[in-house]
Design an enzyme around this catalytic site. Structure first.
Site, PDB file in Angstrom:
ATOM      1  N   HIS A  36       0.654  -1.312  -0.002  1.00 45.06           N
ATOM      2  CA  HIS A  36       0.019   0.083  -0.018  1.00 45.06           C
ATOM      3  C   HIS A  36       0.990   1.356  -0.040  1.00 45.06           C
ATOM      4  O   HIS A  36       0.605   2.331  -0.612  1.00 45.06           O
ATOM      5  CB  HIS A  36      -0.850   0.106   1.257  1.00 45.06           C
ATOM      6  CG  HIS A  36      -1.679  -0.957   1.433  1.00 45.06           C
ATOM      7  ND1 HIS A  36      -1.612  -2.212   2.245  1.00 45.06           N
ATOM      8  CD2 HIS A  36      -3.071  -1.299   0.690  1.00 45.06           C
ATOM      9  CE1 HIS A  36      -2.830  -2.768   1.940  1.00 45.06           C
ATOM     10  NE2 HIS A  36      -3.672  -2.480   1.038  1.00 45.06           N
ATOM     11  N   ARG A 184      -3.559 -10.018   4.248  1.00 48.48           N
ATOM     12  CA  ARG A 184      -3.999 -11.426   4.769  1.00 48.48           C
ATOM     13  C   ARG A 184      -2.582 -12.141   5.274  1.00 48.48           C
ATOM     14  O   ARG A 184      -2.798 -13.291   6.186  1.00 48.48           O
ATOM     15  CB  ARG A 184      -4.441 -12.400   3.568  1.00 48.48           C
ATOM     16  CG  ARG A 184      -5.975 -11.795   3.224  1.00 48.48           C
ATOM     17  CD  ARG A 184      -6.300 -12.691   2.047  1.00 48.48           C
ATOM     18  NE  ARG A 184      -7.747 -11.817   1.413  1.00 48.48           N
ATOM     19  CZ  ARG A 184      -8.893 -11.919   2.002  1.00 48.48           C
ATOM     20  NH1 ARG A 184      -9.158 -12.903   2.978  1.00 48.48           N
ATOM     21  NH2 ARG A 184      -9.733 -11.359   1.409  1.00 48.48           N
TER      22      ARG A 184
END
Ligand code: PAF
Length: 277
Positions: A36, A184
């Site tokens: 990100h 995740r």
């Protein structure tokens, strides 16, 4: 960095940004990692004003447990966004995003029917709905998405072709051992995490060796390599044309990607590699 929780506040802040400023947007579901951060870095470099959103979108989860277990790390997310030069963060609740009824139907030309679409029914309806809502709210000039979610990127590019948003794909960021960064990953038990680099290693092997195999043999060989550890269950391995996501059975001159989805215990991981370009 400005933090807002409602679209009204967001739009008020954006109304103060000069009209000729290029607004770059990075939509996220939080639990931010270096992948990100690299999207934020691209946005900061390629725009004048960078907006991020943190919103765990319920409509794209087809499994209630997955939604409940999705990691939430808001404090460290805000810290990272600030460090990387994000100007404004929008952290809405569900009602703020889904404030109106609207029938949003886009024919995605079959892009949503294969791979993730086949194994996570309804997932892309939720993604397309939320991204178009966020685009309506933020009205960005550019939006940045990771190539790790290759199918999502293709679909968002396709749905945005008539919107005035330039969709920018950014390279997958990997851990030192090659595992694609994903929110995740923090849910992986150690024994799975220790072996998870086999996914990228197998894809990389495929990139180096695909010419010596028929497409079906290549998929079989990748599956064998990933399963050899005895830890992972392969959900799919597909070789698809990069533009249309149509599965190929024979090699073609068009660009192709090899895409995989793998279960590591209860955690589902996806990854892909460009084979011939
Ligand atoms: O890639 C994600 O994190 C999500 O699918 C997105 C694009 C933020 C939509 O919720």
């Amino acid at each position: 960095m400005i933090v807002v929780k409602t679209r009204v506040e967001l739009q008020e802040k954006l109304s103060r940004v000069a009209d000729d400023c290029v607004v770059g947007f990075v939509p996220t579901m939080g639990a931010l990692h270096n992948g990100h951060c690299s999207l934020i870095d691209f946005a900061v470099k390629e725009s004048d004003y960078t907006v991020a959103s943190i919103f765990v979108n319920p409509t794209q989860f087809n499994d209630a447990n997955d939604l409940e277990n999705y990691p939430r790390t808001i404090e460290s997310d805000l810290e990272l966004l600030k460090q990387h030069g994000c100007d404004l963060v929008y952290i809405p609740n569900v009602d703020d995003v889904y404030y109106n009824e609207r029938s949003f139907f886009v024919d995605l030309n079959g892009l949503d029917k294969v791979m993730e679409g086949e194994f996570r029914p309804g997932h892309f309806d939720g993604v397309v709905d939320v991204v178009s809502r966020l685009f309506d709210i933020v009205k960005p000039d550019k939006a940045f998405f990771g190539e790790k979610d290759f199918q999502q990127l293709s679909i968002i590019r396709y749905m945005s072709r008539d919107l005035n948003v330039d969709v920018v794909g950014c390279p997958t960021v990997r851990e030192n051992d090659g595992l694609a960064m994903s929110s995740r990953n923090m849910l992986l038990e150690k024994s799975y995490r220790d072996e998870a680099s086999v996914i990228y290693k197998s894809l990389n092997w495929a990139k180096d060796n695909y010419k010596g195999f028929a497409v079906s043999e290549l998929k079989e060989e990748i599956g064998k390599r990933i399963s050899e550890t005895g830890k992972f269950i392969v959900e799919y391995i597909n070789v698809v044309e990069s533009d249309t996501l149509i599965s190929i059975d024979e090699w073609t001159d068009n660009n192709v990607n090899c895409c995989v989805a793998v279960y590591a215990g209860k955690v589902r991981l996806i990854d892909n590699i460009k084979l011939n370009y």
